[in-house]
Write a protein that holds these residues in place. Structure first.
Motif, PDB file in Angstrom:
ATOM      1  N   LYS A   1      51.218 -77.013  40.758  1.00 22.72           N
ATOM      2  CA  LYS A   1      52.659 -76.862  41.241  1.00 22.72           C
ATOM      3  C   LYS A   1      53.513 -78.086  41.582  1.00 22.72           C
ATOM      4  CE  LYS A   1      55.328 -73.978  43.787  1.00 22.72           C
ATOM      5  NZ  LYS A   1      55.824 -72.894  42.985  1.00 22.72           N
ATOM      6  N   TRP A   2      52.695 -79.124  41.822  1.00 22.07           N
ATOM      7  CA  TRP A   2      53.359 -80.438  42.034  1.00 22.07           C
ATOM      8  C   TRP A   2      53.897 -80.834  40.741  1.00 22.07           C
ATOM      9  CZ3 TRP A   2      48.835 -83.340  44.913  1.00 22.07           C
ATOM     10  CH2 TRP A   2      48.880 -82.828  46.308  1.00 22.07           C
TER      11      TRP A   2
ATOM     12  N   GLU B   1      52.836 -73.619  52.766  1.00 26.57           N
ATOM     13  CA  GLU B   1      52.937 -72.302  52.417  1.00 26.57           C
ATOM     14  C   GLU B   1      52.459 -71.089  53.405  1.00 26.57           C
ATOM     15  OE1 GLU B   1      52.306 -73.526  47.693  1.00 26.57           O
ATOM     16  OE2 GLU B   1      50.914 -72.226  48.717  1.00 26.57           O
TER      17      GLU B   1
ATOM     18  N   GLY C   1      47.273 -74.322  50.279  1.00 23.24           N
ATOM     19  CA  GLY C   1      48.288 -73.840  50.651  1.00 23.24           C
ATOM     20  C   GLY C   1      49.100 -74.008  51.915  1.00 23.24           C
TER      21      GLY C   1
ATOM     22  N   GLY D   1      46.221 -69.336  43.134  1.00 23.84           N
ATOM     23  CA  GLY D   1      44.806 -69.403  43.354  1.00 23.84           C
ATOM     24  C   GLY D   1      44.203 -68.085  43.570  1.00 23.84           C
TER      25      GLY D   1
ATOM     26  N   ALA E   1      42.143 -72.649  47.506  1.00 25.25           N
ATOM     27  CA  ALA E   1      43.680 -72.497  47.240  1.00 25.25           C
ATOM     28  C   ALA E   1      44.365 -72.125  48.445  1.00 25.25           C
ATOM     29  CB  ALA E   1      43.623 -71.568  45.946  1.00 25.25           C
TER      30      ALA E   1
ATOM     31  N   SER F   1      51.297 -71.746  45.507  1.00 28.94           N
ATOM     32  CA  SER F   1      49.955 -72.362  45.062  1.00 28.94           C
ATOM     33  C   SER F   1      48.769 -71.358  45.590  1.00 28.94           C
ATOM     34  CB  SER F   1      49.765 -73.845  45.131  1.00 28.94           C
ATOM     35  OG  SER F   1      49.526 -74.230  46.561  1.00 28.94           O
ATOM     36  N   SER F   2      48.898 -71.011  46.803  1.00 29.86           N
ATOM     37  CA  SER F   2      47.946 -70.162  47.183  1.00 29.86           C
ATOM     38  C   SER F   2      47.751 -68.879  46.733  1.00 29.86           C
ATOM     39  CB  SER F   2      48.109 -70.025  48.758  1.00 29.86           C
ATOM     40  OG  SER F   2      49.504 -69.532  49.037  1.00 29.86           O
TER      41      SER F   2
ATOM     42  N   THR G   1      51.891 -70.499  38.168  1.00 28.11           N
ATOM     43  CA  THR G   1      51.896 -71.387  39.177  1.00 28.11           C
ATOM     44  C   THR G   1      53.185 -71.915  39.500  1.00 28.11           C
ATOM     45  OG1 THR G   1      49.559 -71.739  38.814  1.00 28.11           O
ATOM     46  CG2 THR G   1      50.540 -73.354  40.440  1.00 28.11           C
TER      47      THR G   1
ATOM     48  N   PHE H   1      45.534 -75.413  41.565  1.00 31.88           N
ATOM     49  CA  PHE H   1      46.527 -74.892  41.738  1.00 31.88           C
ATOM     50  C   PHE H   1      47.735 -75.516  42.087  1.00 31.88           C
ATOM     51  CE2 PHE H   1      43.236 -71.514  41.060  1.00 31.88           C
ATOM     52  CZ  PHE H   1      44.162 -71.095  39.917  1.00 31.88           C
ATOM     53  N   ILE H   2      47.349 -76.476  43.260  1.00 29.65           N
ATOM     54  CA  ILE H   2      48.438 -77.367  43.746  1.00 29.65           C
ATOM     55  C   ILE H   2      48.819 -78.396  42.893  1.00 29.65           C
ATOM     56  CG2 ILE H   2      46.743 -78.956  44.910  1.00 29.65           C
ATOM     57  CD1 ILE H   2      50.194 -77.547  46.480  1.00 29.65           C
TER      58      ILE H   2
END
Length: 309
Positions: free
Chosen positions: A23-24, A267, A262, A95, A258, A91-92, A86, A19-20
């Motif tokens: 996100k990036w 986050e 995050g 996830g 996740a 991202s957390s 996402t 998920f990160i």
């Protein structure tokens, strides 16, 4: 046994870190482009291993319609929905929501498969999991100023997990009886998904991913090679060594990874998020206990008959 434990942990880490990477990449390219590149870099190691193992056979072409449906829904659409969601969420949170397919699989199994009836514990576990999803989504706060939870993003993530969860029902009914090696199935599935995404994705600006080294490496290596290709290989290794229930247990690690990532990147991860994770985590564990109870209750008459003889 050490190899099995290592594979189990790695699988959970790979799933949780996806998920990160999405996100990036979402700040540079579209969700469709993310999905296309993810499937391409994930397909590469699968194709190499399938070629080495000689898993792909010419006679498998007759089942192309099954592979194509799985490619369209469980891969192309699910990956796109995850990337889309996402991009709109921390991202957390994405996830944690992305770890919910077992809940929807349980619901669909109870409704669509006669042999997969839900007992009371499983019903309670689904309700608990839904409460965790509602808690982390916070729909009652969607109109408040500065709210970080985008309900459109939540809807995209959940649509991806629902379709992914339902895909297990299709596999159980139509693909499992074919007795095709799992490696061959996922290779066909990812290869066809790549062709489908390539046909519908606007490639304009896809090279912008190269503007950020960590986003490009994260997408190609983290999300593609490891989070998709290697994860499939690890999953089917665990499937052979431990069985389906234990292999799927790596999903427990996903929300923890996740959330940790995050939190590490700044986050917000507060008591509410942790409590929601505990509810979802607990619901998945209760599902497995409920399934085991059903398995024991069905096996008991058989054991009794044997002992009476």
């Amino acid at each position: 046994m050490k190899r099995i434990y290592t594979a189990f942990v790695l699988l959970g880490v790979f799933w949780g870190s996806n998920f990160i990477y999405m996100k990036w990449a979402s700040s540079l390219i579209s969700p469709a482009q993310i999905s296309l590149l993810r499937v391409f870099f994930g397909f590469a190691p699968l194709a190499a291993l399938a070629w080495h193992k000689r898993a792909i056979k010419l006679h498998q072409v007759r089942h192309l319609h099954h592979f194509a449906l799985m490619a369209a829904l469980a891969t192309a659409f699910s990956y796109f929905a995850m990337a889309k969601g996402t991009a709109l969420l921390p991202s957390s949170i994405a996830g944690v929501l992305g770890a919910s397919p077992p809940l929807f699989t349980a619901i669909a199994s109870g409704l669509l498969l006669r042999e997969e009836k839900m007992n009371r514990l499983m019903v309670y576990s689904v309700a608990l999991g839904m409460a965790g999803i509602a808690l982390i989504s916070r729909p009652w706060a969607s109109m408040s100023a500065g709210d970080a939870i985008n309900l459109t993003g939540v809807a995209w993530i959940l649509s991806g997990t629902i379709v992914f969860g339902l895909s297990y029902i299709y596999v159980r009914r139509f693909i499992a009886p074919l007795n095709i090696a799992p490696l061959a199935i996922v290779t066909w599935q990812n290869g066809l998904a790549f062709l489908m995404l390539l046909a519908v994705t606007d490639l304009s600006g896809i090279g912008q991913i190269l503007q950020s080294l960590h986003a490009a490496v994260g997408l190609a290596v983290g999300l593609g090679l490891l989070g998709t290709g290697a994860s499939f290989i690890l999953y089917y290794f665990l499937l052979q060594e431990l069985g389906a229930v234990a292999a799927a247990g790596a999903i427990y690690i996903t929300p923890i990874v996740a959330l940790s990532i995050g939190w590490a990147v700044g986050e917000h991860v507060g008591p509410l998020e942790l409590f929601a994770v505990a509810l979802i985590f607990g619901s998945i564990a209760m599902l497995e206990v409920g399934r085991q109870r059903i398995g024991r209750s069905e096996a008991a008459p058989i054991r009794g008959a044997v002992s009476c003889d």
